[in-house]
Motif scaffolding. Structure first.
Motif, PDB file in Angstrom:
ATOM      1  N   ALA A  29      53.825  51.568  60.169  1.00 11.28           N
ATOM      2  CA  ALA A  29      55.098  51.079  59.632  1.00 11.28           C
ATOM      3  C   ALA A  29      56.245  51.683  60.429  1.00 11.28           C
ATOM      4  O   ALA A  29      56.073  52.702  61.105  1.00 11.28           O
ATOM      5  N   PRO A  30      57.427  51.080  60.348  1.00 12.65           N
ATOM      6  CA  PRO A  30      58.582  51.638  61.056  1.00 12.65           C
ATOM      7  C   PRO A  30      59.009  52.975  60.462  1.00 12.65           C
ATOM      8  O   PRO A  30      58.595  53.351  59.361  1.00 12.65           O
ATOM      9  N   LEU A  31      59.860  53.660  61.186  1.00  9.58           N
ATOM     10  CA  LEU A  31      60.306  54.992  60.788  1.00  9.58           C
ATOM     11  C   LEU A  31      60.978  54.984  59.418  1.00  9.58           C
ATOM     12  O   LEU A  31      60.819  55.925  58.635  1.00  9.58           O
ATOM     13  N   SER A  32      61.715  53.918  59.097  1.00 10.39           N
ATOM     14  CA  SER A  32      62.417  53.861  57.810  1.00 10.39           C
ATOM     15  C   SER A  32      61.441  53.916  56.639  1.00 10.39           C
ATOM     16  O   SER A  32      61.704  54.566  55.621  1.00 10.39           O
ATOM     17  N   VAL A  33      60.291  53.235  56.782  1.00  9.45           N
ATOM     18  CA  VAL A  33      59.278  53.251  55.724  1.00  9.45           C
ATOM     19  C   VAL A  33      58.614  54.617  55.652  1.00  9.45           C
ATOM     20  O   VAL A  33      58.397  55.167  54.566  1.00  9.45           O
ATOM     21  N   ARG A  34      58.293  55.181  56.806  1.00  7.65           N
ATOM     22  CA  ARG A  34      57.657  56.504  56.818  1.00  7.65           C
ATOM     23  C   ARG A  34      58.589  57.561  56.217  1.00  7.65           C
ATOM     24  O   ARG A  34      58.142  58.452  55.493  1.00  7.65           O
ATOM     25  N   SER A  35      59.873  57.440  56.495  1.00  8.49           N
ATOM     26  CA  SER A  35      60.843  58.388  55.930  1.00  8.49           C
ATOM     27  C   SER A  35      60.912  58.257  54.415  1.00  8.49           C
ATOM     28  O   SER A  35      61.019  59.260  53.688  1.00  8.49           O
ATOM     29  N   MET A  36      60.835  57.018  53.923  1.00 11.96           N
ATOM     30  CA  MET A  36      60.871  56.788  52.481  1.00 11.96           C
ATOM     31  C   MET A  36      59.649  57.408  51.805  1.00 11.96           C
ATOM     32  O   MET A  36      59.756  58.059  50.756  1.00 11.96           O
ATOM     33  N   ILE A  37      58.483  57.229  52.413  1.00 15.17           N
ATOM     34  CA  ILE A  37      57.252  57.791  51.849  1.00 15.17           C
ATOM     35  C   ILE A  37      57.294  59.318  51.891  1.00 15.17           C
ATOM     36  O   ILE A  37      56.855  60.000  50.959  1.00 15.17           O
ATOM     37  N   GLU A  38      57.846  59.854  52.968  1.00 16.72           N
ATOM     38  CA  GLU A  38      57.969  61.309  53.071  1.00 16.72           C
ATOM     39  C   GLU A  38      58.892  61.854  51.983  1.00 16.72           C
ATOM     40  O   GLU A  38      58.636  62.920  51.412  1.00 16.72           O
ATOM     41  N   ASP A  39      59.949  61.114  51.671  1.00 20.97           N
ATOM     42  CA  ASP A  39      60.854  61.525  50.590  1.00 20.97           C
ATOM     43  C   ASP A  39      60.139  61.505  49.241  1.00 20.97           C
ATOM     44  O   ASP A  39      60.402  62.345  48.373  1.00 20.97           O
ATOM     45  N   VAL A  77      63.406  49.642  45.369  1.00 23.56           N
ATOM     46  CA  VAL A  77      62.734  49.875  46.650  1.00 23.56           C
ATOM     47  C   VAL A  77      62.667  48.549  47.397  1.00 23.56           C
ATOM     48  O   VAL A  77      62.245  47.534  46.843  1.00 23.56           O
ATOM     49  N   HIS A  78      63.082  48.555  48.641  1.00 25.96           N
ATOM     50  CA  HIS A  78      63.030  47.343  49.462  1.00 25.96           C
ATOM     51  C   HIS A  78      62.196  47.619  50.708  1.00 25.96           C
ATOM     52  O   HIS A  78      62.454  48.571  51.437  1.00 25.96           O
ATOM     53  N   CYS A  79      61.209  46.779  50.906  1.00 21.98           N
ATOM     54  CA  CYS A  79      60.402  46.892  52.117  1.00 21.98           C
ATOM     55  C   CYS A  79      61.097  46.117  53.230  1.00 21.98           C
ATOM     56  O   CYS A  79      61.369  44.922  53.080  1.00 21.98           O
ATOM     57  N   PRO A  80      61.403  46.762  54.339  1.00 26.40           N
ATOM     58  CA  PRO A  80      62.105  46.054  55.418  1.00 26.40           C
ATOM     59  C   PRO A  80      61.231  44.968  56.044  1.00 26.40           C
ATOM     60  O   PRO A  80      60.000  45.019  55.973  1.00 26.40           O
ATOM     61  N   LEU A  81      61.889  43.980  56.627  1.00 24.31           N
ATOM     62  CA  LEU A  81      61.160  42.928  57.334  1.00 24.31           C
ATOM     63  C   LEU A  81      60.624  43.503  58.642  1.00 24.31           C
ATOM     64  O   LEU A  81      61.391  43.933  59.507  1.00 24.31           O
ATOM     65  N   VAL A  82      59.310  43.547  58.757  1.00 26.90           N
ATOM     66  CA  VAL A  82      58.695  44.159  59.937  1.00 26.90           C
ATOM     67  C   VAL A  82      57.606  43.239  60.472  1.00 26.90           C
ATOM     68  O   VAL A  82      57.017  42.439  59.740  1.00 26.90           O
ATOM     69  N   ASP A  83      57.340  43.373  61.762  1.00 29.84           N
ATOM     70  CA  ASP A  83      56.278  42.586  62.391  1.00 29.84           C
ATOM     71  C   ASP A  83      54.911  43.228  62.188  1.00 29.84           C
ATOM     72  O   ASP A  83      53.899  42.537  62.103  1.00 29.84           O
ATOM     73  N   THR A  84      54.890  44.543  62.155  1.00 25.47           N
ATOM     74  CA  THR A  84      53.618  45.257  61.981  1.00 25.47           C
ATOM     75  C   THR A  84      53.728  46.194  60.785  1.00 25.47           C
ATOM     76  O   THR A  84      54.607  47.053  60.729  1.00 25.47           O
ATOM     77  N   PHE A  85      52.830  46.003  59.840  1.00 25.05           N
ATOM     78  CA  PHE A  85      52.847  46.821  58.627  1.00 25.05           C
ATOM     79  C   PHE A  85      51.447  46.818  58.033  1.00 25.05           C
ATOM     80  O   PHE A  85      50.867  45.755  57.784  1.00 25.05           O
TER      81      PHE A  85
END
Length: 341
Positions: free
Chosen positions: A283-293, A305-313
């Motif tokens: 996942a992108p850094l924004s998702v990883r940062s959210m999970i880390e929080d 919680v909003h999942c960003p539009l990503v190509d790879t997840f």
């Protein structure tokens, strides 16, 4: 003179009839949604739970009002119990159940899935509020399992392959955050490792003293069913942990049979049961940062919680437990939480 009186009498009677007809027409136009919110919510709470489903199906607006009413009443009830300091054994159990229940659902409720939550809440809330029956963990288990199952059946507002994928990623990200938020509250929880490997974030956790095993009737149990089962079991185990209940449970859920429980801390040893969870997240850094929080307890559960539009997840979970004695089931379960786009 007599004729005048008769005419007046006829006119008066006609006026009364016309007035009654007019009132009946007005009354026929009045509906529940014409009432102020206070009286409307009072009426909703007085309706028998079985009849409340009819209210929800009457119109979309009434369904929204019913959801708001149930959610508001439930939160008031939950807050009252969570603020209590001096509790009896029964009150402590309700406190633990309410704590875990809110922790297991708040991310979903505040991210737009409140109607699904309140739809399942009708019977459960009545039982909590009236105290007609003793509250036990099994009832919470049933409620959560039905709630998580209903989430997976959520229809997409604008059906399309892209919309369905976005909705799936959203639910599975929130499910992952919910799982991690529950795990970090166990007394014997620890993060074993956290590293990047070929663009995947690899996380490993341990819960010492936890029994877990599974025996599947069918070889190809759906990942969403395994995720729903596992989330529900972890929530139940957390209530065990908070309530210091040390026992094993044997439970049949859907197409699988599970054994799980907690070993008393004073009896733990190097050979004690241990539950190991490995997460692989692409996942992108924004998702990883959210999970880390979430792992650090820094995410406000009241915010959507909003999942960003990503190509790879993608999110993959591997669950491994030490073999449970006198159990011929499997001590390993793989769950593809979110398949690769």
């Amino acid at each position: 003179m007599v004729q005048r009186k008769c005419k007046r009498s006829v006119k008066a009677k006609a006026h009364r009839i016309a007035k009654r007809i007019k009132l009946e027409e007005v009354e026929g136009q009045v509906n529940l949604l014409d009432l102020p919110l206070g009286p409307l919510h009072m009426i909703i709470l007085k309706v028998h739970p079985e009849k409340q489903q009819f209210l929800r199906s009457a119109s979309n607006k009434l369904k929204i009002e019913h959801s708001d009413c149930m959610l508001h009443s439930f939160k008031l009830f939950a807050n009252d119990h969570l603020r209590e300091r001096h509790r009896s054994v029964e009150q402590q159990m309700i406190h633990n159940v309410m704590t875990v229940l809110t922790q297991s659902t708040d991310y979903f409720v505040n991210s737009g899935y409140d109607a699904i939550f309140t739809g399942r809440l009708i019977y459960f809330y009545k039982q909590l509020a009236t105290g007609e029956e003793d509250l036990d963990i099994a009832q919470m288990h049933k409620f959560l399992h039905e709630f998580y199952n209903n989430l997976e059946r959520t229809p997409v507002e604008r059906p399309s392959e892209a919309a369905a994928r976005i909705s799936l990623n959203q639910r599975r990200l929130i499910g992952t955050m919910t799982l991690l938020n529950l795990l970090r509250q166990f007394r014997n929880y620890r993060i074993v490792s956290s590293c990047m490997n070929l663009m995947h974030w690899q996380l490993q956790f341990e819960l010492t003293g936890i029994y877990f095993g599974v025996r599947e009737r069918e070889a190809n149990t759906r990942d969403q069913d395994k995720l729903v089962d596992f989330l529900t079991i972890i929530a139940e185990l957390l209530v065990f942990d908070k309530s210091q209940i040390y026992e094993k449970r044997y439970t049949e859920i859907g197409n699988s049979f599970y054994v799980y429980g907690i070993k008393k801390p004073s009896t733990l040893s190097a050979r004690s049961p241990k539950l190991t969870l490995k997460l692989s997240i692409l996942a992108p850094l924004s998702v990883r940062s959210m999970i880390e929080d979430v792992l650090n307890g820094q995410v406000d559960m009241g915010r959507p919680v909003h999942c960003p539009l990503v190509d790879t997840f993608s999110i993959q979970l591997d669950v491994v437990s030490r073999q449970v004695s006198l159990w011929n089931g499997n001590n390993h379960m793989e769950i593809c939480i979110a398949p690769l786009n």
